[in-house]
Design a protein around this motif. Structure first.
Motif, PDB file in Angstrom:
ATOM      1  N   PRO A 129      -8.381   6.361  29.058  1.00 42.63           N
ATOM      2  CA  PRO A 129      -7.064   5.928  28.585  1.00 42.63           C
ATOM      3  C   PRO A 129      -7.111   4.566  27.902  1.00 42.63           C
ATOM      4  CG  PRO A 129      -7.224   5.556  30.936  1.00 42.63           C
ATOM      5  CD  PRO A 129      -8.513   6.240  30.521  1.00 42.63           C
ATOM      6  N   SER A 130      -6.159   4.356  27.004  1.00 44.73           N
ATOM      7  CA  SER A 130      -6.000   3.058  26.344  1.00 44.73           C
ATOM      8  C   SER A 130      -4.579   2.970  25.813  1.00 44.73           C
ATOM      9  CB  SER A 130      -7.002   2.886  25.197  1.00 44.73           C
ATOM     10  OG  SER A 130      -6.788   3.866  24.197  1.00 44.73           O
ATOM     11  N   ASN A 131      -4.163   1.757  25.483  1.00 42.73           N
ATOM     12  CA  ASN A 131      -2.851   1.581  24.868  1.00 42.73           C
ATOM     13  C   ASN A 131      -2.902   0.342  23.983  1.00 42.73           C
ATOM     14  OD1 ASN A 131      -1.513  -0.858  26.429  1.00 42.73           O
ATOM     15  ND2 ASN A 131      -2.457   0.458  27.998  1.00 42.73           N
ATOM     16  N   VAL A 132      -2.012   0.326  22.986  1.00 47.98           N
ATOM     17  CA  VAL A 132      -1.991  -0.785  22.048  1.00 47.98           C
ATOM     18  C   VAL A 132      -0.556  -0.993  21.570  1.00 47.98           C
ATOM     19  CG1 VAL A 132      -2.474   0.723  20.056  1.00 47.98           C
ATOM     20  CG2 VAL A 132      -3.011  -1.715  19.932  1.00 47.98           C
ATOM     21  N   SER A 133      -0.197  -2.242  21.356  1.00 50.25           N
ATOM     22  CA  SER A 133       1.111  -2.599  20.828  1.00 50.25           C
ATOM     23  C   SER A 133       0.918  -3.319  19.495  1.00 50.25           C
ATOM     24  CB  SER A 133       1.881  -3.496  21.796  1.00 50.25           C
ATOM     25  OG  SER A 133       2.119  -2.833  23.019  1.00 50.25           O
ATOM     26  N   GLN A 134       1.876  -3.117  18.599  1.00 51.47           N
ATOM     27  CA  GLN A 134       1.765  -3.746  17.286  1.00 51.47           C
ATOM     28  C   GLN A 134       3.161  -4.092  16.774  1.00 51.47           C
ATOM     29  OE1 GLN A 134       0.725  -1.317  13.788  1.00 51.47           O
ATOM     30  NE2 GLN A 134      -0.850  -2.831  13.289  1.00 51.47           N
ATOM     31  N   THR A 135       3.291  -5.308  16.273  1.00 54.19           N
ATOM     32  CA  THR A 135       4.518  -5.742  15.596  1.00 54.19           C
ATOM     33  C   THR A 135       4.139  -6.124  14.170  1.00 54.19           C
ATOM     34  OG1 THR A 135       5.446  -6.589  17.665  1.00 54.19           O
ATOM     35  CG2 THR A 135       6.435  -7.357  15.612  1.00 54.19           C
ATOM     36  N   ARG A 136       4.828  -5.549  13.200  1.00 49.43           N
ATOM     37  CA  ARG A 136       4.468  -5.828  11.820  1.00 49.43           C
ATOM     38  C   ARG A 136       5.699  -5.793  10.930  1.00 49.43           C
ATOM     39  NH1 ARG A 136       3.722  -1.046   8.757  1.00 49.43           N
ATOM     40  NH2 ARG A 136       3.873   0.868  10.005  1.00 49.43           N
ATOM     41  N   LEU A 137       5.502  -6.236   9.727  1.00 50.81           N
ATOM     42  CA  LEU A 137       6.558  -6.278   8.727  1.00 50.81           C
ATOM     43  C   LEU A 137       6.652  -4.927   8.032  1.00 50.81           C
ATOM     44  CD1 LEU A 137       8.470  -8.559   7.638  1.00 50.81           C
ATOM     45  CD2 LEU A 137       6.838  -8.825   5.757  1.00 50.81           C
ATOM     46  N   GLY A 138       7.872  -4.391   7.949  1.00 49.57           N
ATOM     47  CA  GLY A 138       8.098  -3.171   7.186  1.00 49.57           C
ATOM     48  C   GLY A 138       8.511  -3.515   5.763  1.00 49.57           C
ATOM     49  N   GLU A 139       9.330  -2.661   5.162  1.00 51.26           N
ATOM     50  CA  GLU A 139       9.781  -2.920   3.793  1.00 51.26           C
ATOM     51  C   GLU A 139      10.551  -4.237   3.735  1.00 51.26           C
ATOM     52  OE1 GLU A 139      11.397   0.235   1.246  1.00 51.26           O
ATOM     53  OE2 GLU A 139      11.079   1.594   2.953  1.00 51.26           O
ATOM     54  N   THR A 140      10.069  -5.140   2.923  1.00 50.33           N
ATOM     55  CA  THR A 140      10.700  -6.451   2.757  1.00 50.33           C
ATOM     56  C   THR A 140      10.550  -6.848   1.295  1.00 50.33           C
ATOM     57  OG1 THR A 140      10.172  -7.070   5.043  1.00 50.33           O
ATOM     58  CG2 THR A 140      10.718  -8.853   3.514  1.00 50.33           C
ATOM     59  N   TRP A 141      11.655  -6.811   0.546  1.00 48.49           N
ATOM     60  CA  TRP A 141      11.545  -7.011  -0.895  1.00 48.49           C
ATOM     61  C   TRP A 141      12.830  -7.566  -1.499  1.00 48.49           C
ATOM     62  CZ3 TRP A 141      15.502  -3.933  -2.297  1.00 48.49           C
ATOM     63  CH2 TRP A 141      15.672  -2.692  -1.706  1.00 48.49           C
ATOM     64  N   LEU A 142      12.696  -7.995  -2.744  1.00 48.20           N
ATOM     65  CA  LEU A 142      13.826  -8.357  -3.603  1.00 48.20           C
ATOM     66  C   LEU A 142      13.858  -7.387  -4.776  1.00 48.20           C
ATOM     67  CD1 LEU A 142      13.635 -12.257  -3.821  1.00 48.20           C
ATOM     68  CD2 LEU A 142      15.479 -10.925  -2.779  1.00 48.20           C
ATOM     69  N   TYR A 143      15.054  -6.941  -5.115  1.00 43.78           N
ATOM     70  CA  TYR A 143      15.227  -6.019  -6.259  1.00 43.78           C
ATOM     71  C   TYR A 143      16.256  -6.638  -7.198  1.00 43.78           C
ATOM     72  CZ  TYR A 143      15.650  -1.545  -8.741  1.00 43.78           C
ATOM     73  OH  TYR A 143      15.624  -0.547  -9.692  1.00 43.78           O
ATOM     74  N   TRP A 144      15.831  -6.858  -8.439  1.00 41.31           N
ATOM     75  CA  TRP A 144      16.673  -7.541  -9.429  1.00 41.31           C
ATOM     76  C   TRP A 144      16.913  -6.588 -10.592  1.00 41.31           C
ATOM     77  CZ3 TRP A 144      15.147 -12.764 -12.197  1.00 41.31           C
ATOM     78  CH2 TRP A 144      16.264 -13.239 -12.925  1.00 41.31           C
ATOM     79  N   ARG A 145      18.145  -6.147 -10.730  1.00 36.21           N
ATOM     80  CA  ARG A 145      18.501  -5.270 -11.838  1.00 36.21           C
ATOM     81  C   ARG A 145      18.506  -6.029 -13.164  1.00 36.21           C
ATOM     82  NH1 ARG A 145      23.511  -1.763  -9.319  1.00 36.21           N
ATOM     83  NH2 ARG A 145      22.268  -0.098  -8.374  1.00 36.21           N
ATOM     84  N   ASN A 146      17.932  -5.390 -14.183  1.00 39.24           N
ATOM     85  CA  ASN A 146      17.883  -5.948 -15.538  1.00 39.24           C
ATOM     86  C   ASN A 146      17.254  -7.344 -15.550  1.00 39.24           C
ATOM     87  OD1 ASN A 146      18.374  -5.354 -18.269  1.00 39.24           O
ATOM     88  ND2 ASN A 146      20.174  -6.678 -18.289  1.00 39.24           N
ATOM     89  N   ALA A 147      16.248  -7.519 -14.713  1.00 42.11           N
ATOM     90  CA  ALA A 147      15.625  -8.846 -14.588  1.00 42.11           C
ATOM     91  C   ALA A 147      14.972  -9.299 -15.879  1.00 42.11           C
ATOM     92  CB  ALA A 147      14.586  -8.818 -13.463  1.00 42.11           C
ATOM     93  N   LEU A 148      14.379  -8.386 -16.621  1.00 42.96           N
ATOM     94  CA  LEU A 148      13.673  -8.741 -17.845  1.00 42.96           C
ATOM     95  C   LEU A 148      14.492  -8.443 -19.090  1.00 42.96           C
ATOM     96  CD1 LEU A 148      10.127  -7.334 -16.980  1.00 42.96           C
ATOM     97  CD2 LEU A 148      11.099  -9.587 -16.457  1.00 42.96           C
ATOM     98  N   GLY A 149      15.739  -7.962 -18.889  1.00 48.16           N
ATOM     99  CA  GLY A 149      16.543  -7.560 -20.032  1.00 48.16           C
ATOM    100  C   GLY A 149      16.109  -6.192 -20.535  1.00 48.16           C
ATOM    101  N   GLY A 150      16.912  -5.601 -21.378  1.00 47.59           N
ATOM    102  CA  GLY A 150      16.569  -4.306 -21.942  1.00 47.59           C
ATOM    103  C   GLY A 150      16.535  -3.181 -20.930  1.00 47.59           C
ATOM    104  N   GLY A 151      17.204  -3.358 -19.794  1.00 46.73           N
ATOM    105  CA  GLY A 151      17.223  -2.317 -18.776  1.00 46.73           C
ATOM    106  C   GLY A 151      16.027  -2.312 -17.848  1.00 46.73           C
ATOM    107  N   TRP A 152      15.180  -3.360 -17.861  1.00 44.28           N
ATOM    108  CA  TRP A 152      14.015  -3.433 -16.985  1.00 44.28           C
ATOM    109  C   TRP A 152      14.385  -4.114 -15.666  1.00 44.28           C
ATOM    110  CZ3 TRP A 152       9.321  -1.219 -17.388  1.00 44.28           C
ATOM    111  CH2 TRP A 152       8.945  -0.711 -18.636  1.00 44.28           C
ATOM    112  N   ASP A 153      14.287  -3.351 -14.561  1.00 44.84           N
ATOM    113  CA  ASP A 153      14.481  -3.896 -13.219  1.00 44.84           C
ATOM    114  C   ASP A 153      13.137  -4.366 -12.664  1.00 44.84           C
ATOM    115  OD1 ASP A 153      16.979  -2.888 -13.680  1.00 44.84           O
ATOM    116  OD2 ASP A 153      16.861  -1.308 -12.169  1.00 44.84           O
TER     117      ASP A 153
END
Length: 582
Positions: A274-298
């Motif tokens: 037998p064995s066991n393990v615990s883990q704490t980690r970062l999941g999805e973590t992001w910034l989303y910027w609509r039209n950041a570059l202009g011309g419809g580019w997010d």
């Protein structure tokens, strides 16, 4: 005289008042409703649109769904429209009432009746200007769920929150309100949201700031994976997962997300103990910027989910930058990413990944071309470039089909790599019967040193006529599509709309006999002289009857072929999984 009075009483209208209102407990999936209220600010760029109901009426079903509100321009500046966040599609069948065809309507209030085809498509049949007032939508209730303070109804692309204080008005008596079947079919193969990974941030902390989470438990048992009943080598695993996600709309065009994951795993191994393990980690973590570059580019930066509809290319949380351009009918994604920690293997953690994915934005008939380039920074000098084309969706009547074509070129372990692969199949759905039939055939060229191999980021996990996703190359053998041919036939029974019971069979043959079988969890190896690897049968029960609870039970058995030693024992696998979202 008494007889005359009785006759008159029978002829007069009943004194019983006509039923013109009902309670929220009378709402049912399949009813047609008209809702007045307002759209609630979204906290993510791709989430379902939320609508706060102020008035609700149960009515007879209409020929078309209906939206009423102020028209806005699509963020890609393509000239297309959004109404209540829903993309509107015009055609020669669109009629214009009290307004000239082609009149600019951005910023004006209109009512549009039409056919709802899915989150990305509302086929307009009638457009007419409308006066001031509240926003409104009319359509079928697809799902209903009790939540704190009221109910949430799924209507078209909208999650409609109905507070407990709302009175349900009736167009006619409740017993005359008929239920109708769903008019649009949720895409089983194509979609922006992976339901297995879905979280609903429904707890509002402040305007534009919400939080949600998921609790899960999964248990699995592997037996005779060495194909030898003389050796005790079974494994049992129990895993508990907790996820908490914060979604924030920072500004009109800027979205943020942060997620933490905690995992506790217990393993019982007959060989290692037998064995066991615990883990704490970062999941999805992001910034989303609509039209950041202009011309419809997010632009999207941070740890994000790279996930394709069949998880045939990738299904990984990676750290990087993604640029997205969404046109009137196409979507282009360009990305550079790597893995900083998390659950990535050491080899993947040292890889630089470049991705291109170009698609037609059609959930019903999805076409896409893609390229991945992986450069491994572990000193091996390995570099692999994959490229491919896919067609997914309703290409045949009453079916969900798929076609995957791919090639690979590069260098790995000192060998030049050049190979090809394909995967083709369909799931036939019977309108009059709650059954489906799936047929598929996949092949990855050999040999093991220079032939095809998948990207290393794939999961080969999707629906196959099932409610929940399954390992469509086998739950037991679970091979990579490399130097192998896989035939699949399966059948599913749907006792209700969100529950399926499936039996799926696979056959496995190596193209060039080899002692290496990429990707498999088996401990035994083929003999390198025979092609026939064996056969597998999987039994799967999946349910999403309750929107916030996923249930899946899997049992599989693999019968080894002549490529394994004579008298080899069958390998067996069982798994249960529960996921609850809050």
């Amino acid at each position: 005289m008494q007889s005359l009075l009785l006759i008159l009483a029978a002829l007069l209208p009943s004194a019983t008042p006509r039923q013109d209102a009902a309670s929220l407990d009378d709402l049912r999936a399949g009813q047609w409703i008209t809702v007045k209220g307002e759209v609630v600010t979204a906290t993510g760029p791709d989430e379902r649109t939320r609508f706060l109901a102020e008035d609700l009426e149960l009515t007879a079903p209409e020929e078309f769904e209906s939206l009423l509100g102020t028209v806005s321009a699509a963020p890609d500046r393509s000239g297309s429209w959004l109404l209540l966040g829903q993309p509107i599609n015009l055609s020669e069948r669109t009629e214009w009432t009290r307004v000239e065809p082609g009149t600019p309507l951005v910023g004006r209030r209109v009512r549009i009746d039409g056919r709802y085809r899915g989150p990305g498509k509302f086929s307009a049949r009638d457009i007419r200007p409308w006066g001031e007032g509240r926003d409104r939508l009319a359509g079928r209730i697809d799902e209903i769920n009790a939540v704190a303070g009221g109910f949430e109804l799924e209507v078209m692309r909208f999650t409609v929150f109905v507070p407990k204080t709302v009175v349900v008005e009736l167009e006619r008596p409740l017993d005359e309100i008929q239920l109708i079947p769903r008019r649009w079919k949720p895409a089983q193969l194509v979609g922006l949201v992976d339901e297995d990974d879905l979280l609903r941030e429904r707890i509002e902390l402040a305007p534009g700031l919400r939080i949600g989470g998921q609790l899960g438990i999964e248990g699995s048992d592997e037996d005779e994976y060495d194909l030898d009943d003389q050796v005790d080598q079974g494994r049992s695993t129990l895993e508990a997962v907790a996820r908490l996600r914060l979604a924030w709309r920072v500004a009109d065009d800027l979205f943020a997300r942060a997620e933490g994951r905690f995992t506790r795993r217990w393993l019982e191994d007959e060989k290692d103990g037998p064995s066991n393990v615990s883990q704490t980690r970062l999941g999805e973590t992001w910034l989303y910027w609509r039209n950041a570059l202009g011309g419809g580019w997010d632009a999207q930066a941070g740890r994000q989910d790279f996930d394709d509809p069949r998880e045939w290319i990738y299904d990984q949380n990676l750290d990087g930058l993604r640029l997205i351009h969404t046109g009137a009918s196409t979507r282009l994604e360009l990305a550079a990413a790597t893995s900083w920690g998390g659950e990535a293997s050491p080899r993947n953690r040292d890889a630089l990944n470049l991705f291109t994915y170009f698609s037609n934005l059609d959930r019903d008939q999805h076409l896409a071309g893609w390229v991945t380039h992986r450069s491994f920074q572990d000193g091996s000098g390995d570099q692999l470039t994959h490229f491919g084309f896919r067609a997914l969706g309703e290409w045949l009547p009453d079916s969900e089909s798929w076609l995957e074509l791919s090639g690979v070129a590069g260098e790995e372990a000192g060998h030049d790599v050049l190979g090809y692969a394909f995967d083709v199949g369909t799931t036939f759905e019977f309108d009059e019967l709650p059954f489906s039939l799936s047929l598929g055939y996949a092949l990855g060229s050999g040999d093991n040193d220079s032939g095809y191999r998948q990207t290393g980021l794939e999961d080969n996990n999707a629906r196959l006529g099932t409610v929940t996703s399954i390992r469509y190359y086998g739950e037991v053998l679970e091979p990579e599509l490399s130097n192998i041919a896989i035939g699949t036939v399966g059948s599913s029974w749907w006792p209700e709309e969100r529950t399926s019971v499936s039996l799926i069979a696979h056959s496995f043959h190596q193209l060039d006999p080899a002692t290496v079988l990429r990707g498999t969890n088996l401990d035994a190896k083929p003999d390198g002289y025979h092609n026939e690897l064996g056969y597998e049968f999987d039994f799967v029960v999946g349910s999403r009857r309750w929107r916030d609870l996923d249930i899946e039970l899997v049992a599989g058995i693999f019968f080894p072929g002549v490529a394994f030693p004579n008298g080899s024992e069958a390998a067996r696998f069982a798994r249960f999984q529960l996921r609850y979202r809050f």
